[in-house]
Design an enzyme around this catalytic site. Structure first.
Site, PDB file in Angstrom:
ATOM      1  CG  ASP A 134     -19.518 -14.505 -28.205  1.00 39.15           C
ATOM      2  OD1 ASP A 134     -20.408 -13.647 -28.044  1.00 39.15           O
ATOM      3  OD2 ASP A 134     -18.549 -14.332 -28.955  1.00 39.15           O
ATOM      4  CE1 TYR A 136     -19.742 -15.562 -36.271  1.00 38.02           C
ATOM      5  CE2 TYR A 136     -21.020 -17.210 -37.446  1.00 38.02           C
ATOM      6  CZ  TYR A 136     -19.948 -16.331 -37.388  1.00 38.02           C
ATOM      7  OH  TYR A 136     -19.090 -16.244 -38.469  1.00 38.02           O
ATOM      8  CG  HIS A 141     -19.809 -10.616 -37.288  1.00 37.18           C
ATOM      9  ND1 HIS A 141     -18.603  -9.963 -37.368  1.00 37.18           N
ATOM     10  CD2 HIS A 141     -19.560 -11.773 -36.622  1.00 37.18           C
ATOM     11  CE1 HIS A 141     -17.670 -10.678 -36.763  1.00 37.18           C
ATOM     12  NE2 HIS A 141     -18.220 -11.780 -36.309  1.00 37.18           N
ATOM     13  NE  ARG A 150     -16.971 -20.720 -42.836  1.00 35.43           N
ATOM     14  CZ  ARG A 150     -16.917 -19.964 -41.735  1.00 35.43           C
ATOM     15  NH1 ARG A 150     -15.910 -20.085 -40.910  1.00 35.43           N
ATOM     16  NH2 ARG A 150     -17.872 -19.105 -41.468  1.00 35.43           N
ATOM     17  CD  GLU A 206     -15.997 -10.759 -32.754  1.00 33.31           C
ATOM     18  OE1 GLU A 206     -16.778 -11.342 -31.978  1.00 33.31           O
ATOM     19  OE2 GLU A 206     -15.513 -11.304 -33.767  1.00 33.31           O
ATOM     20  CD  GLU A 208     -20.147 -10.477 -29.217  1.00 30.73           C
ATOM     21  OE1 GLU A 208     -20.870 -11.092 -28.398  1.00 30.73           O
ATOM     22  OE2 GLU A 208     -19.202 -11.004 -29.822  1.00 30.73           O
ATOM     23  CG  ASP A 240     -15.956 -11.938 -28.451  1.00 35.93           C
ATOM     24  OD1 ASP A 240     -15.092 -12.385 -27.690  1.00 35.93           O
ATOM     25  OD2 ASP A 240     -16.395 -12.566 -29.443  1.00 35.93           O
ATOM     26  NE  ARG A 244     -11.356 -10.218 -35.578  1.00 37.53           N
ATOM     27  CZ  ARG A 244     -12.562 -10.566 -35.137  1.00 37.53           C
ATOM     28  NH1 ARG A 244     -12.888 -11.845 -34.986  1.00 37.53           N
ATOM     29  NH2 ARG A 244     -13.425  -9.638 -34.815  1.00 37.53           N
ATOM     30  CD  GLN A 247     -11.670 -15.713 -34.518  1.00 32.84           C
ATOM     31  OE1 GLN A 247     -11.379 -14.528 -34.312  1.00 32.84           O
ATOM     32  NE2 GLN A 247     -12.910 -16.106 -34.735  1.00 32.84           N
ATOM     33  CE1 TYR A 251     -11.066 -21.003 -38.729  1.00 30.68           C
ATOM     34  CE2 TYR A 251     -13.267 -21.425 -37.906  1.00 30.68           C
ATOM     35  CZ  TYR A 251     -12.408 -21.238 -38.970  1.00 30.68           C
ATOM     36  OH  TYR A 251     -12.883 -21.294 -40.243  1.00 30.68           O
ATOM     37  CE  LYS A 260     -13.924 -14.722 -31.067  1.00 25.47           C
ATOM     38  NZ  LYS A 260     -14.717 -13.584 -31.549  1.00 25.47           N
ATOM     39  CB  THR A 264     -15.182 -10.921 -22.504  1.00 22.75           C
ATOM     40  OG1 THR A 264     -14.657 -12.032 -23.234  1.00 22.75           O
ATOM     41  CG2 THR A 264     -16.543 -10.530 -23.075  1.00 22.75           C
ATOM     42  CB  THR A 367     -19.752  -9.046 -34.324  1.00 20.21           C
ATOM     43  OG1 THR A 367     -18.704  -9.676 -33.615  1.00 20.21           O
ATOM     44  CG2 THR A 367     -19.350  -7.632 -34.720  1.00 20.21           C
ATOM     45  CD  GLU A 381     -18.003  -7.644 -39.516  1.00 23.42           C
ATOM     46  OE1 GLU A 381     -19.131  -7.609 -40.028  1.00 23.42           O
ATOM     47  OE2 GLU A 381     -17.804  -7.632 -38.283  1.00 23.42           O
TER      48      GLU A 381
END
Lengths: 434, 434
Positions: A134, A136, A141, A150, A206, A208, A240, A244, A247, A251, A260, A264, A367, A381
């Protein structure tokens, strides 16, 4: 290929079909009641059964060989053949299915043996997934999510240099239509000191683009950016699914895992590079101040033609909507032009250290959100981290997915002088946790 | 099983063999010149060829069925059978190979057809790896590395709650003896603003226990901690080769990718749970103040018997040492008791959200360093991030691996009243970057 092309098929449902006109011809694996899964090609409301087509001796030369490789229970052998045989098969398929085909009468005689209705068939995963990666590469996104996880440094310093990717779980890649069970896992409640265990409360999708890998490379030997497109077998939609809350807690420092790997979903039809060729675009110029890619990621042809112009749509139908006969509602409309890196750059990067790619490997793009909320490709989002619920028909609201919700992805390409090319759907309904 | 067991084999080299006495009998896939790879069992300096043994009608009942599943070019089908058939096969193998076996004369007659010398055979990857997962359960390693990458918070808050793991690359798992090419990649020089591209300068090994998965679970259904051990087929050594400079630049926010996916080496023999049973220990009590595992990770039997007492050794032989006939030198001696989580906890955690495990999946434990420098399982740790070179015979020094260096892992179990059980070796020599 970039000329106008309005050729029609003698299969009437193909002409003006939103997904599967003569110009598309995606491949997949299907089964009809009581028969083994086998390879086929979508045309309008029908599937051309490749085993039946071979039995009827419809192909010649290299196309016959390609059709044989594509006629089994998985397309891996066909993917491994690469672009040459794929193109030859496509040309013979178009000739067979076009208006005025000399084989029309013979093919019509065979009826549902050769051309069963899609509605009577089940679609399967088109290939055995070797490894699933996967990426990014959706920069909006990455920015949006980075801000939530963050706030201080949403986009990390490596983002504009490295096509960031990580390994996902191959064993739980499933075809559209497979139900998805809400995962249990550890989560840390806000302000809590210790985690608790239970069903995820922040289950998300997600949006994708999926990329099926064709011919691979030997371990230790990189695929150059100039050759990278030759290693792609085709494209699909990919969901995906993401927990959350799991995660956020798990993570660091090694990336997403249980958040995840429970599921999928992919759309079952493999749309080829040939079908998408008219919808290639130049890469959008990098914003002022962004670094140039390192040489192993830079190729003139890729800069000029590496971007894809594919519309991507997310729809949702809740259990209540389904019961009341309310149609799925659109949650987002985005586009593959939101990719900061091209597929060729992803392939070149993945293999540059010597990692072996194999026919049937699957990539997710990451995403593909647009810059505006109506183009956000995840609920994380769209609801600003669960803070602003979405309003649904019938007075329902959603921050994250509820049991019984069905998420539906669609994708298509449109341009003047050319029929619309679609991907079909990628669907999944949420089952309650065990 | 925990009684003394000094039974001897009529194959003399098995008695007192450092790895493969009658009490071990690990399975693997081997080939002799001009013959296809097939399943075998290590005994002393020999391999019992399971195909030849079946042809000679040496097994009965369920053991015959198990031997058939283990006699092909991969052990996946055998792994899928689970512990019952594996134990029955082991019992019949021990009876056949023990001193006083009624079949000894018949077996000796067959000579190298049934029992070729290991030295004349090549060993292969024992199974087709479906998915490969790398854990991070070596707490001293997590502490040591955390301190280098994140001086402020070496051990993240989730570490003592979550058996941290991430998905690795299955396509580049190779058997001991395969050379490993130094990867190219992006790295950020200290103080630099932009990355450069080239061969990794900080190539490293990671000393890990490998775990081969046996019977799997259905997607969406967790494996309970009490059943977890039943899903393990066996154990091996695993070298999680790592490019530290690539890793430092790429690993945020989604984890290691190119830093690890160029190669992972495993020892070729699969040591069974039965062979390791006498070396089971209670889990060491968690240090004062550490949280108790959540209930899905807690099991009385696992607490009492879930730890393994396996000695783990790292050796290095540089090209210069090889040329001068200098034996490999020990860099570290560690033990699987440095695992903060048991294998059963890893299996239970991996599947708790519904992730599907399949026969032939591979886990790495994560680097199993001890608390002291002489037990550090990577050069990153042994050289304190490359700051304190190791001194080697002949005046050579190493911070990270040089081209031509060969890394050798060994592992064994020892206790009073029982022959030593060994894993054989996991070797890999570094080739220069392309």
């Amino acid at each position: 290929m970039n000329q106008a092309d309005n050729r029609r098929s003698w299969i009437e449902s193909a002409n003006g079909h939103p997904d599967f006109p003569l110009q598309n011809l995606p491949l997949g694996v299907f089964s009809s009641p009581g028969r083994e899964p086998r390879g086929g090609v979508a045309i309008g409301e029908h599937i051309l059964d490749l085993k039946a087509a071979l039995a009827a001796d419809l192909f010649e030369g290299e196309a016959r060989h390609a059709a044989e490789a594509a006629s089994g229970a998985s397309l891996n052998a066909f993917f491994a053949l690469g672009a040459g045989p794929r193109r030859v098969l496509r040309e013979q398929l178009q000739a067979l299915l076009a208006e005025g085909s000399p084989r029309q009468a013979r093919m019509q005689e065979l009826g549902a043996t050769l051309l069963p209705a899609q509605a009577s068939c089940q679609l399967h995963l088109p290939a055995q997934v070797g490894d699933y990666t996967d990426f990014y590469v959706g920069i909006h996104h990455a920015n949006n999510v980075g801000r939530l996880f963050r706030p201080d440094n949403p986009l990390l310093p490596n983002y504009k240099h490295v096509p960031i990717g990580y390994h996902g779980r191959a064993s739980t890649v499933v075809a559209s239509g497979a139900a998805v069970r809400r995962p249990n896992g550890q989560t840390l409640a806000p302000g809590a000191e210790a985690p608790t265990f239970g069903p995820s409360k922040r289950l998300d999708y997600e949006l994708e683009l999926g990329i099926w890998i064709g011919p691979g490379n030997a371990m230790g030997e990189a695929i150059g950016i100039g050759q990278a497109e030759q290693h792609v077998a085709g494209y699909c939609l990919l969901n995906d699914w993401s927990a959350r809350d799991v995660q956020a807690w798990e993570y660091q420092p090694l990336g997403p895992f249980l958040a995840k790997n429970f599921a999928t979903s992919v759309s079952p039809w493999v749309v080829t590079a040939e079908a998408l060729a008219p919808f290639r675009k130049a890469q959008p110029p990098r914003p002022e101040g962004d670094p140039q890619p390192l040489p192993y990621l830079l190729d003139e042809h890729d800069q000029a033609h590496g971007a894809l112009d594919i519309q991507l749509e997310v729809l949702l139908q809740t259990a209540a909507m389904r019961e009341q006969g309310v149609e799925p509602v659109r949650l987002a409309l985005s586009n593959t032009r939101n990719m900061y890196w091209t597929v060729a750059q992803m392939v070149a990067h993945h293999s540059v250290g010597g990692c072996k790619l194999q026919a049937g490997d699957l990539f997710g793009s990451g995403t593909l959100s647009g810059p505006q909320p109506e183009a956000f490709g995840s609920l994380l989002e769209s609801t600003f981290g669960g803070k602003q619920p979405l309003e649904l028909p019938g007075g329902e609201q959603r921050t994250f997915l509820q049991d019984g919700d069905e998420v539906i992805f669609r994708a298509w390409c449109e341009r003047e002088g050319y029929p619309r090319i679609g991907f079909g759907e990628c669907r999944g309904v949420i089952l309650p946790a065990r």
